[in-house]
Design an enzyme around this catalytic site. Structure first.
Site, PDB file in Angstrom:
ATOM      1  N   LYS A  11       0.821  -1.219   0.000  1.00 59.14           N
ATOM      2  CA  LYS A  11       0.000   0.000   0.000  1.00 59.14           C
ATOM      3  C   LYS A  11       0.860   1.277   0.000  1.00 59.14           C
ATOM      4  CE  LYS A  11      -3.971  -2.185   2.299  1.00 59.14           C
ATOM      5  NZ  LYS A  11      -4.925  -2.088   3.434  1.00 59.14           N
ATOM      6  N   TYR A  51     -12.439  -2.015  -3.654  1.00 60.25           N
ATOM      7  CA  TYR A  51     -12.946  -2.147  -2.283  1.00 60.25           C
ATOM      8  C   TYR A  51     -14.475  -2.050  -2.218  1.00 60.25           C
ATOM      9  CZ  TYR A  51      -8.378  -2.155   0.045  1.00 60.25           C
ATOM     10  OH  TYR A  51      -7.130  -2.502   0.513  1.00 60.25           O
ATOM     11  N   PHE A  59     -15.398   3.630   7.139  1.00 52.04           N
ATOM     12  CA  PHE A  59     -14.032   3.991   6.755  1.00 52.04           C
ATOM     13  C   PHE A  59     -13.801   3.968   5.241  1.00 52.04           C
ATOM     14  CE2 PHE A  59     -13.987  -0.583   7.917  1.00 52.04           C
ATOM     15  CZ  PHE A  59     -13.524  -1.153   6.726  1.00 52.04           C
ATOM     16  N   ARG A  87      -1.914 -14.268   4.847  1.00 50.76           N
ATOM     17  CA  ARG A  87      -2.618 -13.606   5.955  1.00 50.76           C
ATOM     18  C   ARG A  87      -1.796 -13.717   7.249  1.00 50.76           C
ATOM     19  NH1 ARG A  87      -6.860 -10.264   4.589  1.00 50.76           N
ATOM     20  NH2 ARG A  87      -7.518 -10.509   6.749  1.00 50.76           N
ATOM     21  N   THR A  93      -5.361  -6.842  10.889  1.00 46.48           N
ATOM     22  CA  THR A  93      -5.652  -5.546  10.243  1.00 46.48           C
ATOM     23  C   THR A  93      -5.121  -4.383  11.079  1.00 46.48           C
ATOM     24  OG1 THR A  93      -7.708  -6.574   9.472  1.00 46.48           O
ATOM     25  CG2 THR A  93      -7.529  -4.172   9.252  1.00 46.48           C
ATOM     26  N   ARG A 104       2.563  -6.184   9.309  1.00 47.39           N
ATOM     27  CA  ARG A 104       1.847  -5.055   9.900  1.00 47.39           C
ATOM     28  C   ARG A 104       2.420  -4.672  11.264  1.00 47.39           C
ATOM     29  NH1 ARG A 104      -4.077  -6.962   7.653  1.00 47.39           N
ATOM     30  NH2 ARG A 104      -4.168  -5.574   5.850  1.00 47.39           N
ATOM     31  N   ASN A 114      -1.949   0.333   6.690  1.00 45.65           N
ATOM     32  CA  ASN A 114      -1.400  -0.883   7.280  1.00 45.65           C
ATOM     33  C   ASN A 114      -0.554  -1.702   6.300  1.00 45.65           C
ATOM     34  OD1 ASN A 114      -3.487  -1.834   5.777  1.00 45.65           O
ATOM     35  ND2 ASN A 114      -4.611  -2.796   7.450  1.00 45.65           N
ATOM     36  N   HIS A 117      -2.209  -5.374   1.568  1.00 42.35           N
ATOM     37  CA  HIS A 117      -3.505  -6.059   1.390  1.00 42.35           C
ATOM     38  C   HIS A 117      -3.214  -7.499   1.006  1.00 42.35           C
ATOM     39  CE1 HIS A 117      -7.498  -7.091  -0.178  1.00 42.35           C
ATOM     40  NE2 HIS A 117      -6.831  -7.688  -1.145  1.00 42.35           N
ATOM     41  N   GLU A 128      -9.580 -10.983  -7.483  1.00 36.26           N
ATOM     42  CA  GLU A 128      -8.661  -9.855  -7.265  1.00 36.26           C
ATOM     43  C   GLU A 128      -7.437  -9.944  -8.187  1.00 36.26           C
ATOM     44  OE1 GLU A 128      -9.827  -9.048  -2.564  1.00 36.26           O
ATOM     45  OE2 GLU A 128      -7.782  -9.650  -3.054  1.00 36.26           O
TER      46      GLU A 128
HETATM   47  P1  GDP Z   1      -7.830  -6.749   5.864  1.00 41.79           P
HETATM   48  O1  GDP Z   1      -8.407  -7.919   5.109  1.00 41.79           O
HETATM   49  O2  GDP Z   1      -7.009  -7.146   7.064  1.00 41.79           O
HETATM   50  O3  GDP Z   1      -7.079  -5.785   4.949  1.00 41.79           O
HETATM   51  O4  GDP Z   1      -9.054  -5.925   6.483  1.00 41.79           O
HETATM   52  P2  GDP Z   1     -10.501  -5.526   5.911  1.00 41.79           P
HETATM   53  O5  GDP Z   1     -10.820  -6.281   4.643  1.00 41.79           O
HETATM   54  O6  GDP Z   1     -11.466  -5.635   7.044  1.00 41.79           O
HETATM   55  O7  GDP Z   1     -10.365  -3.982   5.591  1.00 41.79           O
HETATM   56  C1  GDP Z   1      -9.781  -3.523   4.391  1.00 41.79           C
HETATM   57  C2  GDP Z   1      -8.887  -2.348   4.720  1.00 41.79           C
HETATM   58  O8  GDP Z   1      -9.686  -1.272   5.206  1.00 41.79           O
HETATM   59  C3  GDP Z   1      -7.869  -2.588   5.841  1.00 41.79           C
HETATM   60  O9  GDP Z   1      -6.714  -3.257   5.422  1.00 41.79           O
HETATM   61  C4  GDP Z   1      -7.582  -1.175   6.278  1.00 41.79           C
HETATM   62  O10 GDP Z   1      -6.697  -0.501   5.363  1.00 41.79           O
HETATM   63  C5  GDP Z   1      -8.966  -0.538   6.193  1.00 41.79           C
HETATM   64  N1  GDP Z   1      -9.708  -0.662   7.470  1.00 41.79           N
HETATM   65  C6  GDP Z   1     -10.264  -1.780   8.010  1.00 41.79           C
HETATM   66  N2  GDP Z   1     -10.867  -1.514   9.191  1.00 41.79           N
HETATM   67  C7  GDP Z   1     -10.700  -0.173   9.390  1.00 41.79           C
HETATM   68  C8  GDP Z   1     -11.118   0.726  10.436  1.00 41.79           C
HETATM   69  O11 GDP Z   1     -11.767   0.341  11.412  1.00 41.79           O
HETATM   70  N3  GDP Z   1     -10.751   2.049  10.284  1.00 41.79           N
HETATM   71  C9  GDP Z   1     -10.043   2.497   9.198  1.00 41.79           C
HETATM   72  N4  GDP Z   1      -9.740   3.814   9.132  1.00 41.79           N
HETATM   73  N5  GDP Z   1      -9.645   1.672   8.199  1.00 41.79           N
HETATM   74  C10 GDP Z   1      -9.960   0.361   8.295  1.00 41.79           C
END
Ligand code: GDP
Length: 140
Positions: A11, A51, A59, A87, A93, A104, A114, A117, A128
């Site tokens: 990212k 996304y 968010f 993962r 996350t 991370r 973070n 992805h 994807e």
């Molecule tokens: P991942 O699979 O671990 O990447 O997590 P998710 O699919 O739940 O979320 C996608 C992305 O959205 C994450 O990697 C973060 O960049 C962002 N994100 C997820 N949860 C939050 C949150 O609670 N707050 C904010 N600001 N960003 C979030």
């Protein structure tokens, strides 16, 4: 476990800090092979499409503007159980909850910025990967 492929994105927070090589070294040390890779600047429409599953989340707008704030590196990783393995290598996350030694835990700035992805299922990995790469660009 069978060989799998997963989609990874380094990212903008990580490309900005010149961490692409260090993150790639972790994938390779931990048994994943980078079989496709390109650096690109996502447009707003592309980030929103990638996304789309999160479009109702609070968010979403912040996530899209972060993902277009600088270049990303999209890549296909291949290896035994690559989806789950990646993962594990990425960590949770929220970097505060990520296990020591994960990408991370080492590099993420916060829950949004973070660093990486990774696809969360084999089915999502296939769509994807197709979002970023043509078949000709993936050389296993
Ligand atoms: P991942 O699979 O671990 O990447 O997590 P998710 O699919 O739940 O979320 C996608 C992305 O959205 C994450 O990697 C973060 O960049 C962002 N994100 C997820 N949860 C939050 C949150 O609670 N707050 C904010 N600001 N960003 C979030």
């Amino acid at each position: 476990m069978a060989s799998e492929r997963t989609l990874s994105i380094i990212k903008p927070d990580a490309t900005r800090r010149n961490l692409t090589g260090r993150i790639n070294a972790l994938f390779e040390e931990k048994g994943l092979r980078i079989i496709a890779q390109k650096r690109l600047q996502l447009t707003q429409a592309q980030a929103e499409a990638f996304y789309a599953v999160h479009r109702e989340r609070p968010f979403f707008a912040g996530l899209v503007s972060f993902m277009i704030s600088g270049p990303v590196v999209a890549q296909v990783l291949e290896g035994e159980g690559a989806v789950g393995r990646n993962r594990e290598i990425m960590g949770a996350t929220d970097p505060k909850k990520a296990d020591q030694g994960t990408i991370r835990a080492q590099f993420a700035e916060n829950i949004e910025a973070n660093s990486v992805h990774g696809s969360d299922s084999a089915e999502n990995a296939a769509s994807e990967i197709a979002f970023f790469f043509s078949g000709l660009e993936v050389v296993g």
